[in-house]
Enzyme design. Structure first.
Site, PDB file in Angstrom:
ATOM      1  N   ASP A  77      35.200  -4.372 -27.634  1.00 57.72           N
ATOM      2  CA  ASP A  77      34.504  -3.220 -27.054  1.00 57.72           C
ATOM      3  C   ASP A  77      33.008  -3.542 -26.924  1.00 57.72           C
ATOM      4  OD1 ASP A  77      34.252  -0.570 -26.171  1.00 57.72           O
ATOM      5  OD2 ASP A  77      33.918   0.205 -28.206  1.00 57.72           O
ATOM      6  N   GLU A 119      31.349  -3.595 -16.713  1.00 56.76           N
ATOM      7  CA  GLU A 119      30.733  -2.254 -16.582  1.00 56.76           C
ATOM      8  C   GLU A 119      29.668  -2.262 -15.499  1.00 56.76           C
ATOM      9  OE1 GLU A 119      29.872  -0.084 -20.123  1.00 56.76           O
ATOM     10  OE2 GLU A 119      28.399   1.206 -19.146  1.00 56.76           O
ATOM     11  N   HIS A 132      28.192   8.101 -25.108  1.00 53.25           N
ATOM     12  CA  HIS A 132      28.801   7.809 -26.407  1.00 53.25           C
ATOM     13  C   HIS A 132      28.323   8.808 -27.473  1.00 53.25           C
ATOM     14  CE1 HIS A 132      29.152   3.582 -24.715  1.00 53.25           C
ATOM     15  NE2 HIS A 132      30.383   3.900 -25.033  1.00 53.25           N
ATOM     16  N   GLY A 133      29.130   8.955 -28.517  1.00 55.21           N
ATOM     17  CA  GLY A 133      28.684   9.697 -29.696  1.00 55.21           C
ATOM     18  C   GLY A 133      29.082  11.162 -29.688  1.00 55.21           C
ATOM     19  N   SER A 138      35.297  11.102 -26.110  1.00 53.99           N
ATOM     20  CA  SER A 138      35.667  11.994 -27.219  1.00 53.99           C
ATOM     21  C   SER A 138      35.416  13.439 -26.823  1.00 53.99           C
ATOM     22  CB  SER A 138      34.859  11.640 -28.476  1.00 53.99           C
ATOM     23  OG  SER A 138      35.440  10.519 -29.111  1.00 53.99           O
ATOM     24  N   ASN A 180      38.376   5.560 -23.544  1.00 52.05           N
ATOM     25  CA  ASN A 180      37.844   5.103 -24.838  1.00 52.05           C
ATOM     26  C   ASN A 180      37.491   6.269 -25.760  1.00 52.05           C
ATOM     27  OD1 ASN A 180      37.916   2.649 -23.556  1.00 52.05           O
ATOM     28  ND2 ASN A 180      35.823   2.076 -24.114  1.00 52.05           N
ATOM     29  N   ASP A 232      36.341   6.992 -29.815  1.00 57.11           N
ATOM     30  CA  ASP A 232      35.956   6.532 -31.144  1.00 57.11           C
ATOM     31  C   ASP A 232      35.421   7.695 -31.977  1.00 57.11           C
ATOM     32  OD1 ASP A 232      35.151   5.124 -33.350  1.00 57.11           O
ATOM     33  OD2 ASP A 232      33.480   4.100 -32.410  1.00 57.11           O
TER      34      ASP A 232
HETATM   35  P1  13P Z   1      33.055   8.186 -27.830  1.00 56.16           P
HETATM   36  O1  13P Z   1      31.774   7.998 -28.574  1.00 56.16           O
HETATM   37  O2  13P Z   1      32.980   9.361 -26.907  1.00 56.16           O
HETATM   38  O3  13P Z   1      34.241   8.259 -28.711  1.00 56.16           O
HETATM   39  O4  13P Z   1      33.241   6.897 -26.888  1.00 56.16           O
HETATM   40  C1  13P Z   1      33.708   5.689 -27.434  1.00 56.16           C
HETATM   41  C2  13P Z   1      33.571   4.549 -26.492  1.00 56.16           C
HETATM   42  O5  13P Z   1      33.306   4.676 -25.316  1.00 56.16           O
HETATM   43  C3  13P Z   1      33.778   3.205 -27.051  1.00 56.16           C
HETATM   44  O6  13P Z   1      33.572   2.200 -26.119  1.00 56.16           O
HETATM   45  O1  G3H Z   2      30.918   2.565 -27.864  1.00 56.42           O
HETATM   46  C1  G3H Z   2      30.766   2.257 -29.026  1.00 56.42           C
HETATM   47  C2  G3H Z   2      31.865   2.476 -29.999  1.00 56.42           C
HETATM   48  O2  G3H Z   2      31.876   3.820 -30.405  1.00 56.42           O
HETATM   49  C3  G3H Z   2      31.734   1.521 -31.144  1.00 56.42           C
HETATM   50  O3  G3H Z   2      30.661   1.863 -31.962  1.00 56.42           O
HETATM   51  O4  G3H Z   2      29.349  -0.250 -32.188  1.00 56.42           O
HETATM   52  O5  G3H Z   2      29.172   1.600 -33.881  1.00 56.42           O
HETATM   53  O6  G3H Z   2      31.233   0.198 -33.749  1.00 56.42           O
HETATM   54  P1  G3H Z   2      30.055   0.776 -33.008  1.00 56.42           P
HETATM   55 ZN    ZN Z   3      31.972   2.628 -24.784  1.00 53.95          ZN
END
Ligand code: 13P
Ligand code: G3H
Ligand code: ZN
Length: 352
Positions: free
Chosen positions: A83, A136, A185-186, A219, A277, A279
């Site tokens: 990722d 991307e 993200h997040g 998410s 995706n 996380d």
């Molecule tokens: P979220 O932070 O919305 O879960 O997205 C995760 C992601 O895109 C990881 O590549």
């Molecule tokens: O997009 C990022 C994912 O949520 C992974 O996060 O780099 O903190 O493991 P990380």
């Molecule tokens: Zn991502």
């Protein structure tokens, strides 16, 4: 089934109008929660490993855990995917036996992004067995009607420009493309229901028919988990100063926030989005569940104090299995729900 790359996954997803869930793995409980949900729902899955996860857990351990999981459920197609990789990590992961890598060149100028992605595609595709490459184009961000300081023009600038897509995928040879359509993200994505750029997905799908798109930052940030974290991390706190501050300032650990609504994910999955995706929702489920166990311990203790300290004093639960077990179950429940939202439940049978 042995580990697979994402080629057939995306062919089936495109044909069937569903998307494959890509969930981030950092430890055993996350992995088991994800895989057990996939077994229950008979869904193929992409296990994502970030550079941070590699650093935290050490790839040897993660790989051994994944191999154990695959042996336990041979009927479930599983891809191991890097990722947000850089060039070096992408190349290393191809050598290490990842079945798919993402090179994230979104911060690079267009030509540089193409040049690096192409190098990785050439290396990955010549590898035996074939390794899939996700690229991307565009930058993740947010579209909000009332974001202060972000003009409409700025927001547009960061979204994927459909006019660049055909040239980008042709010249890079990538197998799938992460597009920026307004997600980020997040846990702090939106304050109000978001407007995602579905028109761009449709436009891109017309320009590169049948080409798999990827939606990052997907998410949903379920309010009940935010509520748990706010309740158990602040209200159940026995730190008097923190409680007083929280009450005085109307303060919560996690202020109001929203993620991508599940209907939007289902809608995108029926379009050209073949990989979604997730996380943050797993992190929230895990953390909320742990805080709930600890919060309940504190509540029991409080009850005992207020009840005149009768009987033996309730013990604080410090056995990691007692809080990581429920956390793993919470991840399983969360992933099972996502698999239904993505329309991928029951699709493992397509890979027999
Ligand atoms: P979220 O932070 O919305 O879960 O997205 C995760 C992601 O895109 C990881 O590549
Ligand atoms: O997009 C990022 C994912 O949520 C992974 O996060 O780099 O903190 O493991 P990380
Ligand atoms: Zn991502």
């Amino acid at each position: 089934m042995a580990l697979v790359n994402t080629k057939k996954m995306f062919d089936e997803a495109m044909r069937g109008g569903f998307a494959i869930g890509a969930f981030n793995v950092n430890n055993m409980e996350l992995l088991q929660g994800i895989l057990w949900a996939c077994k229950e729902k008979q869904a193929p899955v992409i296990l994502q490993i970030s550079k941070g996860a590699r650093k935290y857990a050490n790839m040897r351990y993660l790989r051994a855990l994944i191999d154990a999981g695959c042996a336990e459920m041979p009927e479930i197609p599983v891809a191991i995917h890097l990722d947000h990789g850089d060039y070096d990590t992408s190349m290393r992961c191809i050598d290490e036996g990842f079945t798919s890598v993402m090179y994230d060149g979104s911060h690079e100028p267009f030509e540089k992004n193409i040049e690096i992605t192409r190098k990785i595609s050439d290396y990955a595709h010549a590898h035996k067995p074939y390794v899939s490459v996700e690229a991307e184009l565009g930058k993740l961000g947010g579209i909000e009607e009332d974001v202060v300081g972000v003009s409409h023009d700025d927001v547009e600038k960061f979204l994927t420009d459909p006019k660049q897509v055909k040239e980008f995928v042709t010249r890079t040879g990538c197998d799938s493309l992460a597009v920026a359509i307004g997600t980020s993200h997040g846990a702090y994505k939106f304050k109000h229901a978001p407007k995602l750029a579905f028109d761009r997905i449709a436009e891109i799908a017309k320009l590169v028919p049948g080409f798999p798109l990827v939606m990052h930052g997907s998410s949903s940030v379920p309010p009940e988990f935010i509520e748990y974290i706010n309740t158990y991390a602040v209200l159940e706190s026995h730190n008097k100063k923190m409680l007083e501050t929280a009450a005085r300032e109307g303060w919560a650990q996690m202020p109001n926030t929203m993620g991508v609504p599940e209907e939007a994910i289902t809608r995108a999955s029926k379009m050209a989005v073949c990989k979604v995706n997730i996380d943050t929702d797993l992190r929230l489920a895990m953390t909320a569940s742990i805080l709930k166990v600890w919060g309940s311990c504190n509540a029991e203790l409080m009850k005992w104090i207020e009840g005149g300290r009768k009987g033996s004093q309730p013990k604080f639960n410090f056995d990691p299995r007692e809080y990581l077990g429920p956390a793993r179950e919470a991840i399983k429940v969360m992933v099972a729900r996502k698999l239904d939202v993505l329309g991928v439940s029951g699709k493992a049978s397509l890979f027999k």
